[in-house]
Design a protein around this motif. Structure first.
Motif, mmCIF file in Angstrom:
data_model
loop_
_atom_site.group_PDB
_atom_site.id
_atom_site.type_symbol
_atom_site.label_atom_id
_atom_site.label_comp_id
_atom_site.label_asym_id
_atom_site.label_seq_id
_atom_site.Cartn_x
_atom_site.Cartn_y
_atom_site.Cartn_z
ATOM 1 N N ASN A 138 0.837 -1.241 0.037
ATOM 2 C CA ASN A 138 -0.003 0.068 -0.144
ATOM 3 C C ASN A 138 0.721 1.304 0.039
ATOM 4 O O ASN A 138 0.360 2.293 0.201
ATOM 5 C CB ASN A 138 -0.954 0.000 1.292
ATOM 6 C CG ASN A 138 -2.040 -0.981 1.122
ATOM 7 O OD1 ASN A 138 -3.102 -0.662 0.244
ATOM 8 N ND2 ASN A 138 -2.080 -2.083 1.679
ATOM 9 N N GLY A 139 2.321 1.124 0.025
ATOM 10 C CA GLY A 139 3.026 2.399 -0.142
ATOM 11 C C GLY A 139 3.063 3.161 1.043
ATOM 12 O O GLY A 139 3.340 4.236 1.136
ATOM 13 N N ARG A 150 3.653 10.636 5.309
ATOM 14 C CA ARG A 150 2.738 9.497 5.894
ATOM 15 C C ARG A 150 1.346 10.012 5.763
ATOM 16 O O ARG A 150 0.489 9.047 5.495
ATOM 17 C CB ARG A 150 3.342 9.348 7.154
ATOM 18 C CG ARG A 150 4.638 8.587 7.395
ATOM 19 C CD ARG A 150 5.055 8.345 8.644
ATOM 20 N NE ARG A 150 6.438 7.686 8.583
ATOM 21 C CZ ARG A 150 6.800 6.495 9.032
ATOM 22 N NH1 ARG A 150 6.005 6.191 10.013
ATOM 23 N NH2 ARG A 150 8.000 6.003 9.139
ATOM 24 N N GLY A 151 1.059 10.821 6.004
ATOM 25 C CA GLY A 151 -0.321 11.663 5.969
ATOM 26 C C GLY A 151 -1.027 11.361 7.104
ATOM 27 O O GLY A 151 -1.945 11.988 7.559
ATOM 28 N N ASN A 152 -0.888 10.291 7.617
ATOM 29 C CA ASN A 152 -1.796 9.558 9.064
ATOM 30 C C ASN A 152 -1.227 8.451 9.524
ATOM 31 O O ASN A 152 -0.303 8.011 8.970
ATOM 32 C CB ASN A 152 -3.143 9.399 8.668
ATOM 33 C CG ASN A 152 -3.230 8.691 7.245
ATOM 34 O OD1 ASN A 152 -3.650 9.212 5.987
ATOM 35 N ND2 ASN A 152 -2.787 7.313 7.204
ATOM 36 N N SER A 153 -1.345 8.189 10.686
ATOM 37 C CA SER A 153 -1.036 6.790 11.246
ATOM 38 C C SER A 153 -1.967 5.870 10.948
ATOM 39 O O SER A 153 -3.044 5.968 10.235
ATOM 40 C CB SER A 153 -1.351 6.782 12.850
ATOM 41 O OG SER A 153 -0.303 7.815 13.453
ATOM 42 N N VAL A 154 -1.386 4.501 11.020
ATOM 43 C CA VAL A 154 -2.033 3.378 10.444
ATOM 44 C C VAL A 154 -2.315 2.672 11.450
ATOM 45 O O VAL A 154 -1.299 2.027 12.037
ATOM 46 C CB VAL A 154 -1.420 2.709 9.019
ATOM 47 C CG1 VAL A 154 -1.956 1.540 8.462
ATOM 48 C CG2 VAL A 154 -1.105 3.938 8.150
ATOM 49 N N TYR A 155 -3.445 1.916 11.721
ATOM 50 C CA TYR A 155 -3.588 0.925 12.690
ATOM 51 C C TYR A 155 -3.959 -0.369 12.084
ATOM 52 O O TYR A 155 -5.267 -0.647 11.748
ATOM 53 C CB TYR A 155 -4.905 1.556 13.446
ATOM 54 C CG TYR A 155 -4.527 2.830 14.148
ATOM 55 C CD1 TYR A 155 -4.100 2.757 15.576
ATOM 56 C CD2 TYR A 155 -4.644 3.965 13.376
ATOM 57 C CE1 TYR A 155 -3.709 4.143 16.130
ATOM 58 C CE2 TYR A 155 -4.226 5.163 13.882
ATOM 59 C CZ TYR A 155 -3.982 5.180 15.467
ATOM 60 O OH TYR A 155 -3.745 6.215 16.012
ATOM 61 N N ILE A 166 -3.356 13.887 1.163
ATOM 62 C CA ILE A 166 -3.731 13.189 2.363
ATOM 63 C C ILE A 166 -4.917 12.629 2.337
ATOM 64 O O ILE A 166 -5.174 11.569 3.189
ATOM 65 C CB ILE A 166 -3.724 14.429 3.548
ATOM 66 C CG1 ILE A 166 -4.617 15.509 3.178
ATOM 67 C CG2 ILE A 166 -2.541 14.878 4.009
ATOM 68 C CD1 ILE A 166 -4.804 16.552 4.351
ATOM 69 N N SER A 167 -5.919 12.977 1.400
ATOM 70 C CA SER A 167 -7.135 12.059 0.902
ATOM 71 C C SER A 167 -6.698 10.708 0.552
ATOM 72 O O SER A 167 -7.139 9.630 0.762
ATOM 73 C CB SER A 167 -8.085 12.703 0.069
ATOM 74 O OG SER A 167 -8.505 13.945 0.451
ATOM 75 N N GLN A 168 -5.525 10.784 -0.024
ATOM 76 C CA GLN A 168 -5.040 9.378 -0.814
ATOM 77 C C GLN A 168 -4.494 8.566 0.129
ATOM 78 O O GLN A 168 -4.163 7.342 0.334
ATOM 79 C CB GLN A 168 -4.038 9.646 -1.752
ATOM 80 C CG GLN A 168 -4.564 10.219 -3.076
ATOM 81 C CD GLN A 168 -3.877 10.766 -4.402
ATOM 82 O OE1 GLN A 168 -2.466 11.005 -4.068
ATOM 83 N NE2 GLN A 168 -4.125 11.000 -5.498
ATOM 84 N N THR A 169 -3.509 9.187 1.281
ATOM 85 C CA THR A 169 -2.957 8.537 2.210
ATOM 86 C C THR A 169 -3.897 7.988 3.279
ATOM 87 O O THR A 169 -3.693 6.775 3.819
ATOM 88 C CB THR A 169 -1.716 9.454 3.091
ATOM 89 O OG1 THR A 169 -2.568 10.456 3.676
ATOM 90 C CG2 THR A 169 -0.686 9.997 2.250
ATOM 91 N N GLU A 170 -4.817 8.769 3.386
ATOM 92 C CA GLU A 170 -6.039 8.177 4.428
ATOM 93 C C GLU A 170 -6.752 7.027 3.456
ATOM 94 O O GLU A 170 -6.822 5.744 4.163
ATOM 95 C CB GLU A 170 -7.069 9.389 4.245
ATOM 96 C CG GLU A 170 -8.350 8.944 5.396
ATOM 97 C CD GLU A 170 -9.376 9.791 5.381
ATOM 98 O OE1 GLU A 170 -10.008 9.844 6.386
ATOM 99 O OE2 GLU A 170 -9.876 10.209 4.007
ATOM 100 N N ARG A 171 -6.658 6.800 2.295
ATOM 101 C CA ARG A 171 -7.411 5.776 1.418
ATOM 102 C C ARG A 171 -6.695 4.615 1.538
ATOM 103 O O ARG A 171 -6.922 3.385 1.872
ATOM 104 C CB ARG A 171 -7.615 6.303 -0.102
ATOM 105 C CG ARG A 171 -8.297 5.357 -0.785
ATOM 106 C CD ARG A 171 -8.795 5.768 -2.043
ATOM 107 N NE ARG A 171 -9.367 4.840 -3.011
ATOM 108 C CZ ARG A 171 -10.009 5.405 -3.969
ATOM 109 N NH1 ARG A 171 -10.077 6.490 -4.576
ATOM 110 N NH2 ARG A 171 -10.915 4.295 -4.497
#
Length: 710
Positions: A228-229, A316-321, A600-605
């Protein structure tokens, strides 16, 4: 070429330059080096080849060409072309997502593009007026979504291939034995794409990391992230910059802020949370009103624009859980330490404070930098126990805040917000990280309490910055928007509800939300409730970040943004910066804000996709020792290739493929949204109770294959 031309190198260069430009316009997707161009232009002298190479470098500097690899150039010519991100179906076709709509790409017209790449597309003439999408052909790959792929090695004595994990990448990567770097057949590895010649069926690659044997947690989680990059290792310079930040608060900075350390403040979070980025405070006022504070970790105080931390957070745009780990946006020294609002520790915060009366009406608001100290760290379960029993630590404050949250929620729903009650699948893991239980986590009052005040803060911040009447000019900003529902999808939802004997009538967009809430209320105690909600969500648009505000349909808000989670979302960090500038009347520039919103919409996706893949892997892991066992379940989804069935006792979902149903020739009826037997007419619908056997489990494909019990 005549002697006169030969004696005028300037003229020769001009002629060659025009010829090279025309060559690239005719072949916009091809890559050439100077030797190939010299041969095509019949220029075989060493001096001419040198001149051609110089022209290629010059055109690259002018932006007409792009150097794809050392000495190899491709045209940037995009006239009459559209650009977008290509997404592939499992059948090899693709859709290029553009601002003007999706463009269909036939399997033979994808031209070496891979899932997620940014591409240029030439539009073909429509052959069928009834086609919903334009059709095109990929003529150029502007940017690879990922230069690295994850998969399993298949090797023999002469060469090897890497078979990608991602089912939407249907081409294997050729790996010479000299570039295996210790990888063995059957192992999971990361391959770096080196090149893909125009005449080659497969791209060439080099193994850069061996992840280990397939189906181990570590290998599969890393594979999900890389596919997912998503970067999961912080660069040394970022770690170094974070480590230099002190946990001690500077007194001169404290003096600039509103000091709220004596005000009762609490955090309410999941039991396993470590990054506490929001807290709520309460003061009882003499006039009978309440002073509610929403206090957010002041990440912007520590992460400056353009710093290494800022650049990495943006990337990174956001944390990933994932199920068994968190990939934070910021290094742990910040996310779990310096910025985290841990109990009994003084912290810098950015606060939104509201005076609210007993009817839930917001009378006054204030935004600004503060210093706070959390008195109590509640888990959701602990807070819920106080709410339900009416007794416990800080019970008066907690019950007051809960009562106000219920009033705010009721008002929001009356104004047209959707009432979605999510059920989140959770896993209990043993010490080795293997799942030993799967259960549904249901949202309760303690969750809703926190949610309601975060929504209030987000809404009020967006209104404060975005209100042109107040500021007399438009302030560039990042909004969280949610468009009105697609009428065609809503119509499918209406047809779907008919299977449950429910009518769904509406006149306008607001009616849709109100009618959905009505259905949810009527069916909340029925077994099919979660499926109804899931189908309703599918009929909605996706919420995204944008610089143009159109409001948030699902929440029923005219203004909305993300302000409350800057530890784990870059959007919130940006909002903090812009809000601070607005409060202090600073006209700071944020160039490329629209591009940032898209990024950041793409990193969220991609984070959502990774989290979903993680869930699928652990579902497969949980049931892998149950092959051959029978379970009762219900059909949760239907597609043209099969039926998704959730096994009631396991809370896990698998698929019954239509081709495995041998007692009749079954087909998918799109209008009825059913699977129907052609000969005997047996019909399967979403919500039907069925019995299934677990037939096959693949951890690598994250797939559970089921078979109907006859």
């Amino acid at each position: 070429m005549n002697q006169t031309t030969k004696n005028k190198p300037g003229k020769k260069k001009g002629i060659l330059k025009s010829a090279i430009i025309n060559l690239y316009k005719k072949e916009p997707r091809k890559t050439f080096n100077y030797k190939q161009i010299a041969e095509l232009l019949n220029e075989n002298q060493a001096a001419d080849r040198k001149l051609i190479y110089g022209i290629l470098l010059e055109l690259s500097e002018e932006g007409l060409l792009k150097e794809m690899q050392k000495g190899k150039f491709k045209s940037t010519y995009t006239a009459k072309l559209k650009q977008g991100r290509i997404e592939f179906t499992r059948r090899g076709a693709g859709y290029v997502i553009t601002e003007d709509g999706d463009i269909y790409i036939a399997p033979k017209a994808t031209n070496h593009s891979l899932h997620g790449d940014t591409v240029s597309v030439k539009i073909l003439k429509r052959k069928n007026k009834n086609k919903k999408n334009e059709e095109g052909v990929v003529v150029d790959i502007i940017e690879r979504a990922n230069e690295q792929l994850v998969g399993t090695i298949e090797a023999n004595d002469k060469f090897a291939f890497l078979i990608p994990d991602n089912p939407k990448i249907d081409v294997d990567v050729f790996v010479p034995l000299s570039k295996m770097n210790g990888a063995k057949s059957g192992y999971k590895a990361i391959v770096k794409l080196l090149e893909w010649p125009d005449d080659a069926k497969n791209p060439f690659g080099e193994i850069i990391e061996v992840l280990g044997r397939p189906e181990s947690n570590e290998a599969e989680m890393k594979a999900i992230l890389i596919s997912n990059g998503i970067p999961f290792v912080f660069p040394d310079e970022v770690i170094k910059e974070a480590a230099a930040i002190s946990t001690t608060l500077n007194q001169s900075e404290i003096d600039k802020r509103k000091d709220l350390r004596d005000v009762l403040t609490m955090t309410i979070d999941p039991v396993d949370a470590r990054d506490f980025d929001d807290a709520i405070s309460l003061e009882f006022l003499e006039n009978g009103n309440f002073h509610i504070g929403v206090h957010i970790a002041d990440v912007g105080h520590y992460v400056s624009p353009g710093s290494e931390l800022d650049k990495e957070a943006y990337k990174r745009g956001n944390s990933v859980y994932l199920v068994d780990r968190v990939i934070p946006m910021l290094p742990e020294h910040l996310s779990n330490g310096v910025c985290s609002l841990r109990p009994n520790e003084d912290k810098f915060t950015f606060s939104a404070m509201f005076e609210i009366d007993k009817n839930g009406k917001v009378l006054n608001e204030w935004f600004g930098k503060t210093v706070t100290c959390s008195d109590k760290r509640f888990t959701y379960e602990e807070a819920q126990e106080v709410i339900e029993s009416g007794k416990g630590e800080h019970d008066k404050a907690l019950l007051t805040i809960d009562g106000l949250a219920k009033i705010l929620r009721k008002e929001r729903l009356n104004n047209g917000a959707l009432e979605i009650q999510s059920e989140e699948l959770r896993f209990e893991l043993n010490e080795e990280g293997a799942p030993i239980n799967a259960y549904k986590k249901i949202t309760k009052d303690s969750n809703k309490l926190v949610e309601e005040f975060m929504l209030l803060a987000n809404k009020k911040v967006a209104k404060y910055v975005g209100d042109v009447k107040t500021h007399k000019h438009v302030i560039p900003f990042i909004y969280r928007i949610h468009d009105k529902p697609d009428k065609e999808k809503v119509e499918l939802f209406r047809v779907f509800l008919q299977k449950f004997g429910k009518e769904f009538k509406y006149k306008n967009e607001k009616d849709i939300a109100l009618e959905m809430n009505k259905v949810f209320q009527e069916m909340k105690d029925e077994p099919s409730f979660s499926m109804i909600q899931s189908m309703a969500i599918r009929s909605m648009s996706k919420a995204v970040y944008e610089t143009e505000n159109i409001g948030h349909y699902g929440l029923g808000f005219s203004y909305y943004t993300h302000f409350t989670s800057p530890i784990r979302r870059y959007a919130d960090l940006l909002v903090h910066r812009i809000l601070f500038e607005t409060i202090h009347h600073k006209n700071q520039q944020h160039p490329g804000l629209k591009d940032t919103a898209l990024h950041i919409s793409q990193t969220e996706r991609r984070a959502v996709n990774a989290e979903r893949d993680s869930q699928k892997f652990f579902q497969a892991f949980y049931v892998k020792d149950k092959i051959g066992e029978s379970f009762s379940g219900k059909i949760t989804g239907i597609t043209e290739w099969g039926m998704y069935v959730e096994m009631t006792d396991l809370n896990c979902e698998g698929m019954v493929q239509i081709k495995s149903m041998k007692d009749d020739k079954y087909y998918f009826d799109e209008k009825k949204f059913s699977v129907i037997g052609a000969r005997y007419g047996e019909e399967f619908n979403v919500g039907d109770a069925v019995s299934v056997v677990i037939e096959k489990v693949s951890l690598t494909r994250k797939q559970i294959d089921l078979k109907l019990v006859e």
